[in-house]
Design a protein around this motif. Structure first.
Motif, short mmCIF file in Angstrom:
data_model
loop_
_atom_site.label_atom_id
_atom_site.label_comp_id
_atom_site.label_asym_id
_atom_site.label_seq_id
_atom_site.Cartn_x
_atom_site.Cartn_y
_atom_site.Cartn_z
N PHE A 162 0.79 -1.08 0.07
CA PHE A 162 -0.08 0.09 -0.04
C PHE A 162 0.86 1.08 -0.01
N VAL A 163 1.96 1.35 -0.68
CA VAL A 163 3.11 2.37 -0.80
C VAL A 163 2.21 3.55 -1.29
N GLY A 164 2.39 4.66 -0.45
CA GLY A 164 1.53 6.24 -1.00
C GLY A 164 0.50 6.09 -0.90
N THR A 165 -0.35 5.28 -0.24
CA THR A 165 -1.77 5.16 -0.07
C THR A 165 -2.39 6.03 1.11
N ALA A 166 -1.49 6.03 2.33
CA ALA A 166 -1.74 6.60 3.39
C ALA A 166 -2.86 5.85 4.02
N ASN A 167 -3.02 4.58 3.91
CA ASN A 167 -4.22 3.83 4.19
C ASN A 167 -4.35 3.95 5.96
N ASP A 168 -5.53 4.41 6.27
CA ASP A 168 -5.86 4.79 7.64
C ASP A 168 -5.66 3.48 8.46
N ASP A 169 -6.43 2.31 7.96
CA ASP A 169 -6.61 0.88 8.88
C ASP A 169 -5.04 0.63 9.21
N ILE A 170 -4.43 0.65 8.12
CA ILE A 170 -2.89 -0.03 8.28
C ILE A 170 -1.78 1.02 9.36
N THR A 171 -2.05 2.40 9.02
CA THR A 171 -1.32 3.28 9.87
C THR A 171 -1.72 3.20 11.16
N GLU A 172 -2.92 3.21 11.56
CA GLU A 172 -3.69 2.74 12.89
C GLU A 172 -3.00 1.62 13.57
N ALA A 173 -3.07 0.54 12.84
CA ALA A 173 -2.53 -0.80 13.54
C ALA A 173 -1.02 -0.47 13.69
N ALA A 208 7.56 0.81 7.30
CA ALA A 208 6.27 0.51 6.69
C ALA A 208 5.44 1.95 6.84
N LEU A 209 5.37 2.51 8.00
CA LEU A 209 4.80 3.85 8.07
C LEU A 209 5.05 4.67 7.21
N GLY A 210 6.51 4.89 6.90
CA GLY A 210 7.06 5.71 6.10
C GLY A 210 6.60 5.35 4.57
N PHE A 211 6.59 4.03 4.29
CA PHE A 211 6.37 3.53 2.89
C PHE A 211 4.69 4.20 2.67
N LEU A 212 3.87 4.12 3.75
CA LEU A 212 2.48 4.42 3.47
C LEU A 212 2.41 5.91 2.91
N PHE A 213 3.11 6.57 3.58
CA PHE A 213 3.32 8.13 3.01
C PHE A 213 4.27 8.36 2.36
N LEU A 214 4.75 7.73 1.37
CA LEU A 214 5.83 7.96 0.64
C LEU A 214 5.34 8.96 -0.39
N GLY A 215 6.13 10.12 -0.65
CA GLY A 215 5.82 11.22 -1.40
C GLY A 215 4.55 11.97 -1.20
N LYS A 216 4.04 12.14 0.10
CA LYS A 216 2.80 12.61 0.58
C LYS A 216 3.07 14.09 0.95
N GLN A 217 4.44 14.42 1.15
CA GLN A 217 4.73 15.69 1.75
C GLN A 217 4.02 16.14 2.81
N ASP A 218 3.57 17.30 2.76
CA ASP A 218 2.61 17.98 3.86
C ASP A 218 1.41 17.02 4.28
N ALA A 219 0.84 16.07 3.72
CA ALA A 219 -0.08 15.37 4.04
C ALA A 219 0.22 14.31 5.08
N ALA A 220 1.61 14.36 5.41
CA ALA A 220 2.14 13.28 6.27
C ALA A 220 2.44 14.01 7.55
N LYS A 221 1.85 15.34 7.81
CA LYS A 221 2.15 16.11 8.94
C LYS A 221 1.16 15.56 10.09
N PRO A 222 0.21 15.11 10.17
CA PRO A 222 -0.40 14.42 11.22
C PRO A 222 0.09 13.22 11.79
N ILE A 223 0.58 12.41 10.90
CA ILE A 223 1.06 11.13 11.40
C ILE A 223 2.61 11.28 12.11
N ILE A 224 3.33 12.50 11.64
CA ILE A 224 4.62 13.13 12.06
C ILE A 224 4.50 13.17 13.65
N GLU A 225 3.27 14.03 13.87
CA GLU A 225 3.10 14.46 15.20
C GLU A 225 2.60 13.48 15.83
#
Length: 882
Positions: free
Chosen positions: A518-529, A553-570
C-alpha cells in the motif's frame, strides 16, 4: 542618412558619462569632447528635432516626434552598441518629460510611447518609467521597437505587479486589468521571437501561468512544456502541482497523450492517469501507454480490451520475454558462476587457502552472487543444475536464502518460475520450504496477472505453525504485490498485525509487506494498526532491531505525500522515546522523498551535526544521513550539494553518522558509478571502523549495480584479497560483486526512469528497505535475516531500449545512443545527445544515456526512447534510390 562611424567603447563604469570621448591619435593627448564632422552634424540635427518637440505648436511637435521615432526604429536591430541617437538625446531626457506633461492630447499617446522606449536606457530603474509611459501610450506597435524593448517592458510588468501586490494584498483582476491586457499583447511578440521561456517567466511573475495554454501551438508546445517542467522542480507545493497541471493541459491540447500520461504519473493522480489512458482511442498509442503504466507499477483495468493485450502490457507479463530477447541479441544467455565474477586467479599474490575453504558463509555469498548475476535468465550452474545438492551446502537460514535465490533466477517469468519453485515446497526442511515461498513472491515481483497465483499459493502458509514458513509467505506476499494496494492481501495480513500476541519478528515483517503493498496510499487502517503496535509493546521489545521495519512501513504508506504526512509525524512524537525519533524521521524523509526540499535537508543536517555524550547512541542520527540522500536524490544540483555536505560529516561528525555516509552516497548514485563517489567509497572501504568499511563496500556494489564497471570490479577484487581472513567483510564484498554484475550488466536498480523524470515508488521502497537493513549489518544481514536482501528484486529492471512494431514483434532499427544534453530554454534546435554511437536496437542504456532513432523510415510512438518503444511507419518517408 549615412551610417555614422563606430564610437569607441569606454569602461563600463563611466560608459554613460563619456560617450563623446575620442582619442586623437599622434598628438599624445585625449580630447574628451571631440566628435567627427559627421557626428557633429548628426548631433545638431537631433538637437534641432528636440527643440521642435518642445515647441507649443501641435503640428510641428507631431512631425518632430515622428522624426525621432523614425531614427530610433531604424536602430532597434542593433544590439552590439547603444544607438547613436539615444546618446545625443540623453542630455534632453528630463526636458522631454517636462514637455510631455504639457503636450496637447492629440500627441500624448505618441509622445508616451517614445518616452517609454527612451526610458529603457535613460530612465531610473526604481521608477519603472518604461511601463508607466507604455500604459499611458497604449499597447499597439510593440513589435516595431524590437525584441530588446519587449524584453525590458516584460521585466517592468513583473515589477509593477509586485509593487501593486505589496501595496494591496487583496489584489483582484480589476486592479491589474491594464497589466493583463499589456501582457496579452507581449506574449505573442515574445513567442514570435522564440522567447517562450521569457513568456512563461512573465506569466509566472504576474501569477497567471495558465494563460500560456492559449498560446501553445504545434511549433512551440515542446519548448514551453520543457521549460515549465524544469521550473516546477524549484517550486514549493502546491505551486509545482499547478505548473505541472498546466504542462499536462498543453500536452492534451496538442493530443500528445504519451507525454500527458508521463505528467499524470509525475503528479501521482490516479484519476488523471485513468482519464488520460481512456481518452485516447488509438490502439497503438494505448499499447505504449500500457507499457508506461507497467513500468510505473500502476494497476489499471482497461475498458476496451477484448484480446487482453493491454492488460498483459500493464501487468508486465511480456517483460521476461523482452528481457530474454535482449540477452539473446547481446549474446549474454550463457550462465555465469560465482567464480567467473570473483576471478580469484587474478589475486593469487596472497595466500588463497582461506578462500578455498567450503564454509557456509562463502556458500551463502555464492548463493547471492549467483542469484544477482543470473537474475531473470532461468539458467545457472548452481540451483538449476545441482538444485538440492547446493541447498544442503548451506546451513539453516542459508538454506532459506539459497531456495529463495531461485526466485531471482526466474524473475518476471511466472509460468516457468512457479513450476520450478513448486517442487521445493515439498521439502522436509522448513528452511527450504520457507525460502521457496519467498521465491514465489520474488518471481512475481512487478508482474500482475488475473490468476493471482502468488496469493493462492502463499495465503495457505500465513497462519502456519512453522515460523520460517510464515516469514517466507509474508515477505513473499509483500514483494509479489508491492504497489498494487491489493485488498485481498490486506484482509489476510491485517489480523496478524493487529494481534498483540504475535512475536515482534512476524509483526515487523507483516507491517513491512503491507507498507510495500500500500505504498503511498496513506491507508488509515494499516497506519492505525502500526501505531498501535508501537504504542503497546514494551521497551524491551521496542529495542529489537527489527522494529525499524514497523517505522519503515509507516514511511512507505506516506511516501511522497509531503505536507499530508504532518498529522502522522506529530503522532510519532508521542511514541516511546526509544523509537519516537527514529519513527518520526523515517516518515518525514519518506514523505519528502525525491523532492529536493532544501529546508528538510537543512533540518536533517542539523541533527547530523549534534555531538552526543560519550557512551550514548543516537539511533536516528544515522537515519538522518540516509534521509538527506532520500530527499536530494534524482535532482542533480541537490545531489551535488548533499555530496559536499557528506564530506564535511566524514571529517567532523560522530562515528554513528560516519557509518551511514557511504550508504547515503550509494543511495544517491544507484547504478551510476561516478568516479569521485567511487574514490570516496574506496577510501572508506579500508576504514578502521568495521561498519564504515562494510557500508562503503555495499555502497560500491549499489553505485555499480548492473553496470559491469571495470574500475569498481577491480576495487572489489582487491578488497576480497584485503579482507580474505575476515569472513563478515568478505561476505559483504561478495554481495557487492554480485550486485555489480547483476543480470550480467543488463539490469539497473535506479528508481528513476523515462529520462530520469519519474520516480518509481516501489523501486525506491526496495532500496530503502536495503538501506535500513544495512544500518545494522551485524544483527540483520550478517546474522540470520540476510534473505531481506531479496527486496532488491523490487528495484531490478532491464536497462534496455527495444523497438517493436505495432503488433509488439521485435523490429531492429538504427539507433543513436549518447550522453543526454539539457536543452531547456536553448534557442533553435540544439542536439539532445552528445558523443553518440550508432547501434542496431536492442541496446542497453547507461544512467545518463539518451537514445534517438537513426532512421527516418519509422516514427516512435513515445517521445522518450527507453524500455519497449513501439514504432510506426513514417507515411512521408521516400526510399532512397541507389
Amino acid at each position: 542618412m549615412t551610417t555614422p562611424p563606430e564610437v569607441p567603447v569606454q569602461d563600463n563604469k563611466d560608459n554613460n558619462d563619456n560617450k563623446d570621448k575620442k582619442v586623437v591619435k599622434g598628438k599624445g593627448k585625449v580630447d574628451l569632447n571631440a566628435l567627427s564632422e559627421e557626428d557633429e552634424k548628426y548631433k545638431q540635427d537631433i538637437e534641432m528635432i528636440i527643440e521642435r518637440v518642445c515647441e507649443n505648436d501641435e503640428n510641428i511637435q507631431k512631425t518632430a516626434l515622428d522624426q525621432i521615432r523614425s531614427e530610433l526604429t531604424q536602430e532597434t536591430g542593433t544590439v552590439t552598441s547603444v544607438p547613436k541617437s539615444l546618446k545625443f538625446i540623453k542630455p534632453h531626457y528630463d526636458r522631454l518629460k517636462e514637455t510631455y506633461a504639457k503636450a496637447p492630447a492629440s500627441n500624448k499617446k505618441n509622445f508616451a510611447q517614445l518616452l517609454s522606449v527612451l526610458a529603457m536606457t535613460l530612465g531610473k530603474e526604481d521608477e519603472r518609467e518604461i511601463i508607466k509611459y507604455r500604459l499611458e501610450g497604449g499597447d499597439e506597435d510593440l513589435q516595431n521597437w524590437g525584441h530588446e524593448y519587449i524584453s525590458a517592458l516584460a521585466g517592468e510588468v513583473g515589477k509593477e505587479f509586485d509593487h501593486r501586490s505589496l501595496s494591496n494584498p487583496d489584489l483582484k483582476d480589476t486592479d491589474v486589468e491594464d497589466l493583463l491586457e499589456l501582457t496579452k499583447k507581449l506574449i505573442p511578440s515574445m513567442i514570435k521571437n522564440n522567447a517562450e521561456p521569457e513568456a512563461c517567466d512573465l506569466l509566472l511573475e504576474i501569477e497567471r501561468p495558465k494563460l500560456i495554454i492559449d498560446y501553445s501551438e504545434p511549433t512551440n508546445y515542446k519548448r514551453i512544456c520543457d521549460y515549465l517542467e524544469s521550473v516546477a522542480k524549484y517550486q514549493l507545493t502546491p505551486d509545482d502541482i499547478e505548473i505541472r497541471r498546466i504542462v499536462y493541459d498543453v500536452y492534451t491540447k496538442q493530443n500528445k497523450y504519451i507525454d500527458a500520461l508521463r505528467i499524470a504519473l509525475l503528479l501521482n493522480d490516479r484519476d488523471l492517469i485513468k482519464e488520460t489512458f481512456s481518452h485516447n482511442e488509438d490502439k497503438v498509442v494505448q499499447k505504449q501507454m500500457a507499457i508506461m503504466l507497467g513500468r510505473a507499477f500502476v494497476k489499471l483495468e482497461p475498458e476496451d480490451d477484448e484480446d487482453g493485450s493491454l492488460s498483459s502490457l500493464i501487468g508486465n507479463t511480456k517483460l521476461s520475454e523482452h528481457y530474454l530477447y535482449l540477452a539473446k541479441e547481446l549474446d549474454s544467455l550463457d550462465p555465469k558462476t560465482p567464480e567467473d565474477i570473483y576471478k580469484s586467479h587474478l589475486n593469487e599474490n596472497r595466500s588463497t587457502l582461506s578462500q578455498n575453504i567450503d564454509s557456509a558463509k562463502q556458500n551463502l555469498a555464492a548463493t547471492f552472487v549467483n542469484g544477482f548475476v543470473n537474475a531473470g535468465y532461468g539458467t545457472d550452474k548452481l540451483m538449476t543444475d545441482e538444485g538440492s545438492r547446493w541447498l544442503y551446502r548451506n546451513k539453516d537460514h542459508g538454506m532459506m536464502s539459497a531456495a529463495a535465490s531461485l526466485g531471482l533466477l526466474y524473475l518476471w517469468n511466472v509460468d516457468e518460475g512457479l513450476a520450478e519453485v513448486d517442487k521445493y515446497l515439498y521439502s522436509v526442511e522448513d528452511f527450504i520450504k520457507g525460502g521457496a515461498l519467498l521465491a514465489l513472491g520474488i518471481v512475481n515481483a512487478g508482474v500482475r496477472s488475473e490468476v493471482d497465483a502468488a496469493l493462492a499459493l502463499l495465503g495457505d502458509y500465513i497462519e502456519s505453525d512453522k515460523h520460517d514458513l510464515r516469514v517466507g509467505a509474508i515477505l513473499g506476499l509483500g514483494i509479489a504485490y508491492a504497489g498494487s494496494a491489493h485488498e485481498d492481501v490486506n484482509e489476510q495480513l491485517m489480523p496478524i498485525l493487529a494481534d498483540g500476541d504475535q512475536p515482534i519478528e512476524i509483526v515487523a515483517f507483516t507491517a513491512l509487506s503491507l507498507g510495500l503493498i500500500f505504498v503511498g496510499t496513506a491507508n488509515d487502517d494499516i497506519t492505525e494498526a502500526i501505531v498501535q503496535v508501537l504504542m503497546e509493546r514494551d521497551e524491551k521489545t521496542l529495542s529489537n532491531t527489527l522494529v525499524r521495519y514497523l517505522c519503515l512501513a509507516l514511511g512507505f504508506l506516506f511516501l511522497g505525500k509531503q505536507d499530508a504526512a504532518k498529522p502522522i509525524i506529530e503522532t510519532t512524537k508521542t511514541l516511546n522515546a526509544k523509537i519516537a525519533g527514529y519513527c518520526e524521521l523515517t516518515v518525514e524523509t519518506c514523505a519528502y522523498a525525491g523532492t529536493g526540499n532544501v529546508l528538510k535537508v537543512q533540518q536533517l543536517l542539523k541533527i547530523c551535526g549534534e555531538h552526543l555524550e560519550e557512551g550514548k547512541e543516537n539511533r536516528h542520527q544515522a537515519l538522518a544521513v540516509i534521509g538527506i540522500a532520500t530527499i536530494a536524490m534524482g535532482e542533480e544540483l541537490g545531489t551535488e550539494m548533499a555530496t559536499r555536505s557528506f564530506d564535511h560529516l566524514l571529517q567532523y561528525a560522530d562515528v554513528n553518522v560516519k557509518r551511514a555516509v557511504p550508504l547515503a552516497l550509494g543511495l544517491m548514485n544507484v547504478s551510476n558509478p561516478k568516479m569521485t563517489v567511487m574514490d570516496t567509497l574506496s577510501k572508506l572501504s579500508h576504514d578502521s571502523d568495521a561498519e564504515v568499511a562494510q557500508g562503503a563496500i555495499m555502497a560500491l556494489g549499489l553505485i555499480g549495480a548492473g553496470t559491469n564497471n571495470a574500475r569498481a570490479a577491480q576495487m572489489l577484487r582487491q578488497l576480497s584479497t584485503y579482507y580474505a581472513k575476515e569472513s563478515s567483510h568478505l561476505l559483504v564484498v561478495r554481495i557487492a560483486q554480485g550486485l555489480l554484475f547483476a543480470g550480467k550488466g543488463l539490469i539497473s536498480l535506479s528508481p528513476y526512469f523515462y529520462d530520469r523524470t519519474l520516480l518509481q515508488p516501489v523501486v525506491l521502497c526496495g532500496l530503502l528497505t536495503t538501506m535500513h537493513t544495512c544500518l545494522d549489518l551485524k544483527k540483520i544481514l550478517l546474522s540470520q535475516y540476510h534473505y531481506l536482501l531479496y527486496h532488491l528484486s523490487l528495484a531490478m529492471r532491464p536497462r534496455m531500449m527495444i523497438t517493436v512494431d505495432e503488433d509488439m514483434n521485435p523490429l531492429p532499427v538504427s539507433v543513436r545512443v549518447g550522453t543526454a544534453v539539457d536543452t531547456v530554454a536553448q534557442a533553435g534546435r540544439p542536439k539532445t545527445i552528445t558523443g553518440f554511437q550508432t547501434h542496431n536496437s536492442p541496446v542497453i542504456l547507461q544512467f545518463d544515456d539518451r537514445a534517438e532513432l537513426g532512421t527516418e523510415k519509422y516514427l516512435s510512438v513515445s517521445t522518450i526512447l527507453e524500455g519497449v518503444v513501439i514504432l510506426k511507419k513514417n507515411p512521408d518517408y521516400v526510399e532512397e534510390q541507389e
